[in-house]
Design a protein around this motif. Structure first.
Motif, PDB file in Angstrom:
ATOM      1  N   MET A 216      -4.786 -33.449 -79.436  1.00 60.18           N
ATOM      2  CA  MET A 216      -4.423 -34.883 -79.344  1.00 60.18           C
ATOM      3  C   MET A 216      -4.199 -35.549 -77.968  1.00 60.18           C
ATOM      4  SD  MET A 216      -4.421 -35.774 -82.581  1.00 60.18           S
ATOM      5  CE  MET A 216      -4.795 -34.618 -83.982  1.00 60.18           C
ATOM      6  N   ASP A 217      -4.073 -34.592 -76.850  1.00 57.40           N
ATOM      7  CA  ASP A 217      -4.151 -35.205 -75.634  1.00 57.40           C
ATOM      8  C   ASP A 217      -5.445 -35.764 -75.344  1.00 57.40           C
ATOM      9  OD1 ASP A 217      -1.468 -34.356 -75.151  1.00 57.40           O
ATOM     10  OD2 ASP A 217      -2.093 -32.438 -74.213  1.00 57.40           O
ATOM     11  N   GLN A 218      -6.373 -35.144 -75.708  1.00 62.95           N
ATOM     12  CA  GLN A 218      -7.871 -35.933 -75.455  1.00 62.95           C
ATOM     13  C   GLN A 218      -7.729 -37.272 -75.964  1.00 62.95           C
ATOM     14  OE1 GLN A 218     -11.191 -32.999 -76.215  1.00 62.95           O
ATOM     15  NE2 GLN A 218      -9.598 -31.512 -76.499  1.00 62.95           N
ATOM     16  N   LEU A 219      -7.381 -37.440 -77.467  1.00 64.42           N
ATOM     17  CA  LEU A 219      -7.316 -38.581 -78.105  1.00 64.42           C
ATOM     18  C   LEU A 219      -6.603 -39.504 -77.513  1.00 64.42           C
ATOM     19  CD1 LEU A 219      -8.624 -39.902 -80.443  1.00 64.42           C
ATOM     20  CD2 LEU A 219      -6.770 -38.948 -81.907  1.00 64.42           C
ATOM     21  N   ALA A 220      -5.349 -39.229 -77.116  1.00 64.11           N
ATOM     22  CA  ALA A 220      -4.420 -39.981 -76.451  1.00 64.11           C
ATOM     23  C   ALA A 220      -5.207 -40.641 -74.920  1.00 64.11           C
ATOM     24  CB  ALA A 220      -3.040 -39.396 -76.087  1.00 64.11           C
ATOM     25  N   GLY A 221      -5.758 -39.708 -74.349  1.00 62.11           N
ATOM     26  CA  GLY A 221      -6.470 -40.125 -73.047  1.00 62.11           C
ATOM     27  C   GLY A 221      -7.542 -41.108 -73.279  1.00 62.11           C
ATOM     28  N   ALA A 222      -8.340 -40.855 -74.405  1.00 62.74           N
ATOM     29  CA  ALA A 222      -9.306 -41.775 -74.680  1.00 62.74           C
ATOM     30  C   ALA A 222      -8.734 -43.172 -75.271  1.00 62.74           C
ATOM     31  CB  ALA A 222     -10.267 -41.117 -75.717  1.00 62.74           C
ATOM     32  N   VAL A 223      -7.714 -43.143 -75.791  1.00 62.49           N
ATOM     33  CA  VAL A 223      -7.017 -44.320 -76.347  1.00 62.49           C
ATOM     34  C   VAL A 223      -6.486 -45.255 -75.140  1.00 62.49           C
ATOM     35  CG1 VAL A 223      -5.194 -45.354 -77.776  1.00 62.49           C
ATOM     36  CG2 VAL A 223      -6.422 -43.578 -78.809  1.00 62.49           C
ATOM     37  N   ARG A 224      -5.804 -44.431 -74.332  1.00 63.22           N
ATOM     38  CA  ARG A 224      -5.401 -45.211 -73.025  1.00 63.22           C
ATOM     39  C   ARG A 224      -6.621 -45.730 -72.211  1.00 63.22           C
ATOM     40  NH1 ARG A 224       0.086 -43.945 -71.769  1.00 63.22           N
ATOM     41  NH2 ARG A 224       0.725 -41.578 -72.511  1.00 63.22           N
ATOM     42  N   ARG A 225      -7.672 -44.860 -72.033  1.00 62.22           N
ATOM     43  CA  ARG A 225      -8.899 -45.577 -71.257  1.00 62.22           C
ATOM     44  C   ARG A 225      -9.376 -46.433 -71.871  1.00 62.22           C
ATOM     45  NH1 ARG A 225     -11.750 -41.267 -71.957  1.00 62.22           N
ATOM     46  NH2 ARG A 225     -13.211 -42.235 -73.417  1.00 62.22           N
ATOM     47  N   CYS A 226      -9.526 -46.655 -73.048  1.00 62.49           N
ATOM     48  CA  CYS A 226     -10.115 -47.750 -73.763  1.00 62.49           C
ATOM     49  C   CYS A 226      -9.317 -48.748 -74.265  1.00 62.49           C
ATOM     50  CB  CYS A 226     -10.729 -47.396 -75.190  1.00 62.49           C
ATOM     51  SG  CYS A 226     -12.247 -45.908 -75.046  1.00 62.49           S
ATOM     52  N   GLY A 227      -7.906 -48.342 -74.083  1.00 60.55           N
ATOM     53  CA  GLY A 227      -6.988 -49.468 -74.190  1.00 60.55           C
ATOM     54  C   GLY A 227      -6.932 -50.107 -75.813  1.00 60.55           C
ATOM     55  N   ASN A 228      -7.443 -49.191 -76.697  1.00 61.93           N
ATOM     56  CA  ASN A 228      -7.293 -49.533 -78.379  1.00 61.93           C
ATOM     57  C   ASN A 228      -7.731 -48.226 -78.777  1.00 61.93           C
ATOM     58  OD1 ASN A 228      -9.979 -49.132 -79.427  1.00 61.93           O
ATOM     59  ND2 ASN A 228     -10.503 -50.156 -77.271  1.00 61.93           N
ATOM     60  N   PRO A 229      -7.058 -48.300 -80.157  1.00 61.54           N
ATOM     61  CA  PRO A 229      -7.175 -47.060 -80.873  1.00 61.54           C
ATOM     62  C   PRO A 229      -8.239 -47.206 -82.107  1.00 61.54           C
ATOM     63  CG  PRO A 229      -5.658 -48.496 -82.070  1.00 61.54           C
ATOM     64  CD  PRO A 229      -6.263 -49.279 -80.720  1.00 61.54           C
ATOM     65  N   VAL A 230      -9.475 -47.800 -81.736  1.00 61.44           N
ATOM     66  CA  VAL A 230     -10.254 -48.044 -82.961  1.00 61.44           C
ATOM     67  C   VAL A 230     -11.267 -46.734 -83.144  1.00 61.44           C
ATOM     68  CG1 VAL A 230     -12.438 -49.284 -83.620  1.00 61.44           C
ATOM     69  CG2 VAL A 230     -10.090 -50.462 -82.779  1.00 61.44           C
ATOM     70  N   VAL A 231     -11.423 -46.355 -84.370  1.00 63.99           N
ATOM     71  CA  VAL A 231     -12.278 -45.339 -84.640  1.00 63.99           C
ATOM     72  C   VAL A 231     -13.421 -45.989 -85.618  1.00 63.99           C
ATOM     73  CG1 VAL A 231     -12.636 -43.172 -85.961  1.00 63.99           C
ATOM     74  CG2 VAL A 231     -10.624 -43.458 -84.699  1.00 63.99           C
ATOM     75  N   VAL A 232     -14.540 -45.826 -85.224  1.00 60.12           N
ATOM     76  CA  VAL A 232     -15.704 -46.420 -86.092  1.00 60.12           C
ATOM     77  C   VAL A 232     -16.151 -45.266 -86.966  1.00 60.12           C
ATOM     78  CG1 VAL A 232     -17.941 -47.652 -86.142  1.00 60.12           C
ATOM     79  CG2 VAL A 232     -16.328 -47.980 -84.241  1.00 60.12           C
ATOM     80  N   GLY A 233     -16.102 -45.631 -88.231  1.00 57.34           N
ATOM     81  CA  GLY A 233     -16.624 -44.790 -89.235  1.00 57.34           C
ATOM     82  C   GLY A 233     -18.018 -44.765 -89.419  1.00 57.34           C
ATOM     83  N   LEU A 234     -18.719 -43.639 -89.176  1.00 56.75           N
ATOM     84  CA  LEU A 234     -20.156 -43.585 -89.485  1.00 56.75           C
ATOM     85  C   LEU A 234     -20.434 -43.427 -90.885  1.00 56.75           C
ATOM     86  CD1 LEU A 234     -21.188 -42.267 -86.082  1.00 56.75           C
ATOM     87  CD2 LEU A 234     -21.206 -44.577 -86.678  1.00 56.75           C
ATOM     88  N   ASP A 235     -20.654 -44.189 -91.888  1.00 56.05           N
ATOM     89  CA  ASP A 235     -21.008 -44.054 -93.240  1.00 56.05           C
ATOM     90  C   ASP A 235     -22.353 -44.721 -93.590  1.00 56.05           C
ATOM     91  OD1 ASP A 235     -18.174 -43.587 -92.853  1.00 56.05           O
ATOM     92  OD2 ASP A 235     -17.628 -44.322 -94.868  1.00 56.05           O
ATOM     93  N   PRO A 236     -23.402 -44.149 -93.076  1.00 55.72           N
ATOM     94  CA  PRO A 236     -24.659 -44.653 -93.581  1.00 55.72           C
ATOM     95  C   PRO A 236     -25.024 -44.777 -95.063  1.00 55.72           C
ATOM     96  CG  PRO A 236     -24.990 -42.479 -92.557  1.00 55.72           C
ATOM     97  CD  PRO A 236     -23.501 -42.800 -92.447  1.00 55.72           C
ATOM     98  N   ARG A 237     -25.016 -45.867 -95.381  1.00 55.72           N
ATOM     99  CA  ARG A 237     -25.653 -46.186 -97.073  1.00 55.72           C
ATOM    100  C   ARG A 237     -26.908 -46.672 -96.956  1.00 55.72           C
ATOM    101  NH1 ARG A 237     -20.128 -46.297 -99.783  1.00 55.72           N
ATOM    102  NH2 ARG A 237     -18.628 -45.980 -97.832  1.00 55.72           N
ATOM    103  N   TRP A 238     -27.754 -46.206 -97.648  1.00 53.65           N
ATOM    104  CA  TRP A 238     -29.197 -46.489 -97.701  1.00 53.65           C
ATOM    105  C   TRP A 238     -29.330 -47.993 -97.977  1.00 53.65           C
ATOM    106  CZ3 TRP A 238     -33.589 -45.314 -95.688  1.00 53.65           C
ATOM    107  CH2 TRP A 238     -34.835 -45.697 -95.958  1.00 53.65           C
ATOM    108  N   GLU A 239     -28.778 -48.436 -99.090  1.00 49.22           N
ATOM    109  CA  GLU A 239     -28.959 -49.653 -99.682  1.00 49.22           C
ATOM    110  C   GLU A 239     -28.159 -50.690 -98.613  1.00 49.22           C
ATOM    111  OE1 GLU A 239     -26.781 -47.314-100.906  1.00 49.22           O
ATOM    112  OE2 GLU A 239     -28.330 -46.590-102.196  1.00 49.22           O
ATOM    113  N   GLN A 240     -27.365 -50.402 -97.556  1.00 50.94           N
ATOM    114  CA  GLN A 240     -26.770 -51.400 -96.734  1.00 50.94           C
ATOM    115  C   GLN A 240     -27.440 -51.220 -95.187  1.00 50.94           C
ATOM    116  OE1 GLN A 240     -22.453 -50.416 -98.081  1.00 50.94           O
ATOM    117  NE2 GLN A 240     -22.473 -52.637 -97.483  1.00 50.94           N
ATOM    118  N   LEU A 241     -28.481 -50.364 -95.097  1.00 53.53           N
ATOM    119  CA  LEU A 241     -28.762 -50.387 -93.950  1.00 53.53           C
ATOM    120  C   LEU A 241     -29.635 -51.578 -93.393  1.00 53.53           C
ATOM    121  CD1 LEU A 241     -30.373 -46.744 -93.353  1.00 53.53           C
ATOM    122  CD2 LEU A 241     -27.857 -47.518 -92.880  1.00 53.53           C
ATOM    123  N   PRO A 242     -29.452 -52.185 -92.083  1.00 59.74           N
ATOM    124  CA  PRO A 242     -30.164 -53.216 -91.605  1.00 59.74           C
ATOM    125  C   PRO A 242     -31.809 -53.046 -92.042  1.00 59.74           C
ATOM    126  CG  PRO A 242     -28.819 -52.617 -89.817  1.00 59.74           C
ATOM    127  CD  PRO A 242     -28.762 -51.510 -90.916  1.00 59.74           C
TER     128      PRO A 242
END
Lengths: 306, 306
Positions: free
Chosen positions: A1-27
């Motif tokens: 979690m130290d790595q995660l805390a470091g990354a959150v501090r560096r980015c200034g935010n705690p956003v995780v982007v969920g990669l849920d590819p769904r065929w029907e919704q792809l661009p």
């Protein structure tokens, strides 16, 4: 979690982007002229995830690929998943693999050895979501492997779906089942506390139950939270605020559909056409970051940055 | 479950052979001169499983590959797993994929679509083990896909490991948590009862808790059981007897290590050398069949055979 805390501090935010590819919704540009055979889909999922990663890597600390959508395609999907994980890490992101795995003893250890650790495992994820139904002796093998490999875990505690309560909200010995799980998780995490004040065993606690999230923040002082349910599942900044500590640490917040399929959201549809879907992803990510910085203790983080 | 009941009747026994390849325990002839790289291991796991299937296919109704050991190897392991599933089915076996998967909504559906159904899914398993922590709305997507594809499920109810009780034995509203899960599972199964009297949603209930197994048999009249924990985990015929109905149906009993690594068991070690490991597998399978036919209602089945 130290790595995660470091990354959150560096980015200034705690956003995780969920990669849920769904065929029907792809661009549309990614699926044009394709029939949807597994091999084609796997290629499209890989391209889709890589192009999202290209956009979000400079902005957020982590991505969370959902194993199910890759598994759905069979072995070719799993190969694409491995490539997505490595690609995200090469762009500087931490990878939380959402697999909700669990089993007992040496079988649990096999899952852990397979998924956890950049250098030591074939999949190489930085952390893994784990289900707790099998109890403590099903979690300790994951904890042991994660400890050896500087990796992390997120154990399901209070999930974001409406039906989660059926089992998780049962009351035994004056505490809900999810609180019993919380107690176990925080105990395991307390044994591995790092510089950031949190241990390697995190908890999944949904944005859709804000009161319980705040209650868990009090009950689990050593446990970092992964908070799903933001955005399309209905959770907003006010709902996740209780998941953070006073410094704005202690939680990361996941959004999947709201970001990766932003090109289909009302507010971006008129603005970007299908070929500009990455710009919708970028704007949705900035929007979510701004919401969290304004409406939660996360604002503390960015104010500390130069 | 009609397919499973038919296979159990045909074989005259309810033995499921668990395919849990572990590198350290593979018979020496399969690993000679290998370094243990993932690609090599995957090849050895495939050969090992195929050679077990060759021995047990004429004897038992089903095999249960454990996903974890294949996943541990990364994408090459998953490719081997797909080949093992198809090979077992080509030899006439039903395949229960032990993956203990779970998630919510359309993610659960992706797992289900990926794993369930011989013709319609890339992995093509006949059934899948599923974890219930996320509640009813996490199980119904699996049930829907399984129903459409004539496939089955086995939901974790009372697991065989010592630590399972931590969560499963908590008492809420005068019933253990596992009994609440049992109620849900049996309700889901009741809606899909086939000719054999059981529905497509089965339950995992361990041989190591014989009293609870018998109690669950009474509480879950529509639910077929997958009973792990026989043999090396300590369960014997007397322990699993309570899992069957009066006809000797309603349960299949899994043994993994006790059969597939029989060449390492005291009683077979002196008898067969490493090159004869398949003969140890065969004898251990016959032994288990005989134990169940003598010590449980399964004896009813074989007496009906010509």
């Amino acid at each position: 979690m130290d790595q995660l805390a470091g990354a959150v501090r560096r980015c200034g935010n705690p956003v995780v982007v969920g990669l849920d590819p769904r065929w029907e919704q792809l661009p549309a540009p990614l699926t044009n002229a394709m029939l949807g055979e597994p091999q084609e889909r796997a290629g499209a999922y890989l391209a889709f995830c890589q192009q999202i990663i290209d956009v979000v890597a400079p902005l957020v600390p982590a991505v969370k690929p959902q194993a199910a959508f890759f598994e759905e395609l069979g072995p070719v999907g799993m190969t694409a998943l491995g490539t997505v994980i490595r690609y995200a890490q090469d762009q500087g992101l931490l990878v939380i693999l959402d697999g909700k795995r669990n089993d007992i003893g040496s079988t649990a250890e096999a899952y852990a050895r397979g998924w956890l650790g950049r250098r030591d495992s074939p999949w190489g994820a930085d952390s893994l979501t784990v289900s707790p139904y099998l109890g403590e002796d099903s979690l300790t093998p994951f904890v042991n492997v994660a400890t050896q490999r500087s990796a992390g875990l997120f154990v399901l505690v209070k999930t974001s779906n409406p039906g989660g309560g059926l089992l998780q909200d049962l009351v035994a010995d004056e505490l809900c089942v999810y609180r019993h799980v919380a107690e176990l998780v925080d105990r395991l995490s307390a044994e591995t506390v790092g510089e950031c004040g949190y241990g390697i065993v995190g908890a999944v606690a949904g944005a859709t139950y804000p009161e319980q999230l705040a209650e868990l923040r009090q009950a689990m002082p050593h446990t970092w939270f992964l908070v799903p349910g933001f955005g399309s599942q209905g959770g907003g900044a006010a709902d996740v605020a209780g998941g953070f500590d006073e410094q704005g640490l202690g939680a990361v917040v996941n959004s999947s559909r709201g970001i990766i399929f932003a090109h289909q959201r009302e507010e971006y549809r008129g603005k970007y056409d299908d070929s500009q879907w990455q710009r919708a992803v970028e704007e949705a990510t900035h929007d979510m970051i701004a919401q969290l910085q304004e409406g939660t203790p996360v604002g503390q983080l960015s104010r500390k940055l130069p």
